[in-house]
Design an enzyme around this catalytic site. Structure first.
Site, PDB file in Angstrom:
ATOM      1  N   HIS A  77      -1.968 -23.281 -77.002  1.00  0.00           N
ATOM      2  CA  HIS A  77      -2.544 -24.633 -77.000  1.00  0.00           C
ATOM      3  C   HIS A  77      -2.268 -25.328 -78.324  1.00  0.00           C
ATOM      4  CE1 HIS A  77      -5.714 -27.722 -76.150  1.00  0.00           C
ATOM      5  NE2 HIS A  77      -5.795 -27.707 -77.480  1.00  0.00           N
ATOM      6  N   GLU A  78      -2.494 -24.602 -79.418  1.00  0.00           N
ATOM      7  CA  GLU A  78      -2.256 -25.188 -80.739  1.00  0.00           C
ATOM      8  C   GLU A  78      -0.763 -25.389 -81.008  1.00  0.00           C
ATOM      9  OE1 GLU A  78      -4.651 -26.463 -82.256  1.00  0.00           O
ATOM     10  OE2 GLU A  78      -6.174 -25.550 -80.965  1.00  0.00           O
ATOM     11  N   HIS A 130       0.243 -28.714 -79.935  1.00  0.00           N
ATOM     12  CA  HIS A 130       0.028 -29.776 -80.928  1.00  0.00           C
ATOM     13  C   HIS A 130       1.047 -29.672 -82.069  1.00  0.00           C
ATOM     14  CE1 HIS A 130      -3.633 -31.037 -79.032  1.00  0.00           C
ATOM     15  NE2 HIS A 130      -4.294 -29.918 -79.291  1.00  0.00           N
TER      16      HIS A 130
END
Length: 443
Positions: free
Chosen positions: A25-26, A29
């Site tokens: 998920h990170e 980003h």
């Protein structure tokens, strides 16, 4: 294998899966931020004290002690103080101080060379892409796991092979001794159908699926029909007369429907007294998106009704109300479910692993949908702030007014703290409920 060891292995499997999902998920980003030249100072998995870290280029990568999330630190998340260009507190007011403290933290590592590498200077579309990168990554993981689940393991599907033949007709909730005079033989027992018989035709119609045949049986109460089975390579035809029997009415949530008086609903349908053998049948690629869409739809329904669901959890945790099996659960509840699935040694290993993969797919869909809620500190809140910035700039241009500049999302920090506090309280409640009154998914 020892059930306790299997339980632990199930918990570990899902714990690692959750950690990898958070890490990716990170990454969702991190990659677009790097692509758009934003200076990323930290990529961390977890919170609290740092257990391990290493620096590569301008970014520190590490793991922290509390594995309940992660973050990517980008410089210039908030614009500087509009009045004097500083990042120092300029007011003693509580809310204004919160906003200026956020600016200070966002700018503490900004140097002269970083003027064009701060997040707040990005065009709106780039901000949106960066903030949607995390949920998009979880959505992609969910889709891949769903494809593995459906196309690799397959779906447990009723075959046309008979698994069991009930001897006695019984009403819902009743039991009858097969050797007692009260045992009224089922139509299947009267017709001498046997386990491992493969049903090939019913009432002159070829049988291609158990579900199709079940519909014919339910509609044939009191009617004498012929049924043909393949028994050890030999075709055997006999006559059966399905009888009326009370069958639970199943609602759209997969649970037994209830009437206005709260009592379970039943319907009178034809009954034969046979059960089907099941097999894991791989599904085509075309089934992945519909399955994922249905999963996301159910999760979105839970999130839209989250306040009421959480109230229900509280009533169950502190009272006598039962837990809703379709309600929210915490990471503790997820771990418990994973452990119970892994410990079901009477279930084939393939089916247990398939269930764990499905659980991870659902978790990733839940992470994606929940993070899209347009409230800070969730990703959806940052997306909403960027879209608001774009809208007010467009309106200013439309009316010939000066560009209002970047939207100061730091001013929303008081609301952010309220939302974060509510989320932490909700998490604590779910963890407590999953300990004292866990969801019972297996009866």
């Amino acid at each position: 294998m020892n059930p306790v060891i299997l339980f632990i292995l199930g918990v570990v499997f899902v714990a690692i899966g959750v950690a990898v999902s958070i890490a990716l998920h990170e990454v969702g980003h991190l990659l677009p931020a790097k692509l758009f030249k934003v200076r990323v100072t930290k990529y961390m998995i977890g919170f609290g004290p740092t257990l391990w870290s290493t620096r590569k280029g301008e970014t520190e990568y590490g793991v922290k002690a509390i594995p309940l999330g992660g973050y990517v630190a980008m410089i210039g998340m908030y614009p500087p103080n509009k009045e004097d260009g500083s990042v120092r507190p300029s007011s003693t007011g509580m809310f204004q101080t919160l906003a200026t403290e956020a600016r200070s933290a966002a700018h503490e590592e900004v140097g002269p060379a970083d003027e064009n590498r701060v997040f707040y200077r990005l065009p709106v579309w780039k901000k949106v892409i960066i903030m949607l990168g995390g949920p998009a990554m979880n959505l992609l993981i969910g889709l891949v796991l769903t494809a593995v689940l459906l196309m690799g393991f397959g779906v447990s599907t009723a075959t046309t092979t008979i698994a069991e033949v009930s001897k006695c007709q019984v009403k819902a909730g009743e039991t009858v001794d097969p050797n007692s005079p009260n045992c009224q033989l089922t139509p299947a027992a009267v017709a001498k159908l046997q386990p491992n018989d493969v049903v090939t035709s019913f009432d002159g119609k070829p049988v291609t699926s158990w579900a199709e045949m079940s519909g014919w049986i339910r509609a044939s109460a009191g009617k004498a029909v012929q049924i043909t089975v393949d028994r050890g390579g030999k075709s055997v035809t006999t006559q059966v007369t399905p009888v009326l029997s009370a069958r639970p009415v199943i609602g759209g949530n997969g649970l037994q429907a209830k009437g206005a008086d709260g009592k379970p609903l039943y319907e009178e349908v034809g009954f034969l007294g046979i059960g089907a053998q099941t097999a894991m049948v791989p599904q085509p690629a075309s089934s992945v998106l519909p399955m994922a869409g249905e999963n996301i739809k159910q999760i979105a329904g839970v999130i839209l009704n989250l306040p009421a669901r959480v109230v229900g959890v509280a009533q169950a945790a502190f009272g006598s109300e039962p837990r809703d099996p379709n309600g929210p659960i915490s990471v503790v509840g997820v771990g418990r479910v994973a452990g119970e699935v892994a410990a079901m040694d009477q279930v084939p290993l393939q089916s247990r692993v398939s269930a764990l993969v499905g659980l991870l797919a659902g978790l990733n869909f839940a992470l994606a949908v929940f993070n899209l809620v347009p409230l800070l500190p969730l990703d959806g809140g940052h997306v909403a702030g960027a879209l608001y910035e774009g809208a007010r700039r467009r309106i200013a241009k439309l009316f010939g007014k000066p560009d209002p500049g970047a939207f100061d999302i730091a001013k929303l920090l008081p609301l952010t703290y309220v939302v974060a506090s509510v989320l932490m309280a909700m998490s604590a409640l779910l963890i407590y409920a999953d300990i004292v009154k866990p969801v019972n998914l297996f009866g």
